[in-house]
Design a protein around this motif. Sequence first.
Motif, short mmCIF file in Angstrom:
data_model
loop_
_atom_site.label_atom_id
_atom_site.label_comp_id
_atom_site.label_asym_id
_atom_site.label_seq_id
_atom_site.Cartn_x
_atom_site.Cartn_y
_atom_site.Cartn_z
N GLY A 16 0.83 -1.20 0.00
CA GLY A 16 0.00 0.00 0.00
C GLY A 16 0.87 1.25 0.00
O GLY A 16 1.53 1.55 -1.00
N PRO A 17 0.89 1.99 1.11
CA PRO A 17 1.75 3.18 1.18
C PRO A 17 3.23 2.86 0.92
O PRO A 17 3.93 3.67 0.31
CB PRO A 17 1.54 3.68 2.61
N GLY A 18 3.66 1.68 1.37
CA GLY A 18 5.05 1.30 1.13
C GLY A 18 5.37 1.22 -0.36
O GLY A 18 6.42 1.69 -0.81
N LEU A 19 4.47 0.61 -1.12
CA LEU A 19 4.64 0.49 -2.56
C LEU A 19 4.67 1.87 -3.22
O LEU A 19 5.58 2.17 -4.02
CB LEU A 19 3.49 -0.33 -3.15
N PHE A 20 3.70 2.70 -2.94
CA PHE A 20 3.63 4.02 -3.56
C PHE A 20 4.85 4.86 -3.19
O PHE A 20 5.39 5.59 -4.04
CB PHE A 20 2.34 4.73 -3.13
N THR A 21 5.30 4.75 -1.95
CA THR A 21 6.47 5.51 -1.52
C THR A 21 7.72 5.04 -2.26
O THR A 21 8.54 5.86 -2.71
CB THR A 21 6.67 5.36 0.01
N ARG A 22 7.88 3.73 -2.41
CA ARG A 22 9.04 3.19 -3.13
C ARG A 22 9.09 3.70 -4.56
O ARG A 22 10.14 4.11 -5.06
CB ARG A 22 8.99 1.65 -3.16
#
Length: 325
Positions: A221-227
């Motif tokens: 989720g946020p981890g993916l978008f941030t990466r």
Amino acid sequence: MLILDSLIHKSLIFYSSRAKNAISYKISQTFNYEYVFERDVLQQGKSILFMETTDRMDVPSLALCSVESAARIYPDRPVVFFLKGLGDIVTEDDEKKARKRYPSLSFCNNIYIFPLKLKELFADTPFQDWFKKIDPKKEIYWANGKSNAGRLAMMWKYGGIYMDTDVISIQPILEDNFLAAENLEETSSSVFGLSPHHKLTWELMENFVQNYNGNKWGHQGPGLFTRVVKKHCVPKFTSVDHVKCENVSYFHPERFYPIYHSSWRRYFEVWKNLPTFKNSYALHLWNYMNKERISMVVGSNTLVEHLYKQYCPSTYEGVLNKTVS
């Protein structure tokens, strides 16, 4: 003859008078929604997209409020709610029974409800093989994982704006292609908008599959978008105005997260002076933090009650009359 994605074939529940008029002939027992689907709803790339990835059909009031508020804020755009527990709509009786489930949404001509069929949705995307191999029984956060995948597949195929069902819309977003900062360090996956077949959506899907970790909440989720965002830019804000990350607008946290996740209970408290949220397009109520399942209570004078009254009055009326949980 138009060929429809099997995800949405013969599956519309709420349809507008405009959509009804688009069908040039009457059908007594079965529905033909090809023209409606292909031309008036998902294929425009302008839909506001919501989804429920569990099989539950007793949708909580916050989810109904999210859908209703979007329909009111975006009256000229289709607002589409996908439900995994919903079966196909084949006969007129099926359609009428399904419509009665959510009377608080039936007021608005631009609300549509479709069945969510993940296998068909993931076809022809990087999720296709991943979904075949995954064992949901071994997944700790499966509901979250399939939701994160589903929103990206929808965005790739249909475009528009995706919102979680704990996001209350309060004023229209004018940008077509945007991401949003959850805070100054992380990118949100709860609200974003991209055109159909946007290259960023494909990159997000590929990164999701290549770096999949079902044991870590938020990794997809946020981890993916941030990466992915960090590969393209390092957004720096000097005001609440958005900045550009390549060809995509990147919104300040104030636009959707004026109340941070650590203070989520503030939505369920009484305020001496109600905030105006003048810099916000929508409000994320951090439902994943709400382990106690605190809900809006009529007569509580809490901030969330005021939001319901203003932005989803039909849902509020449903809670008041105890027709919505």
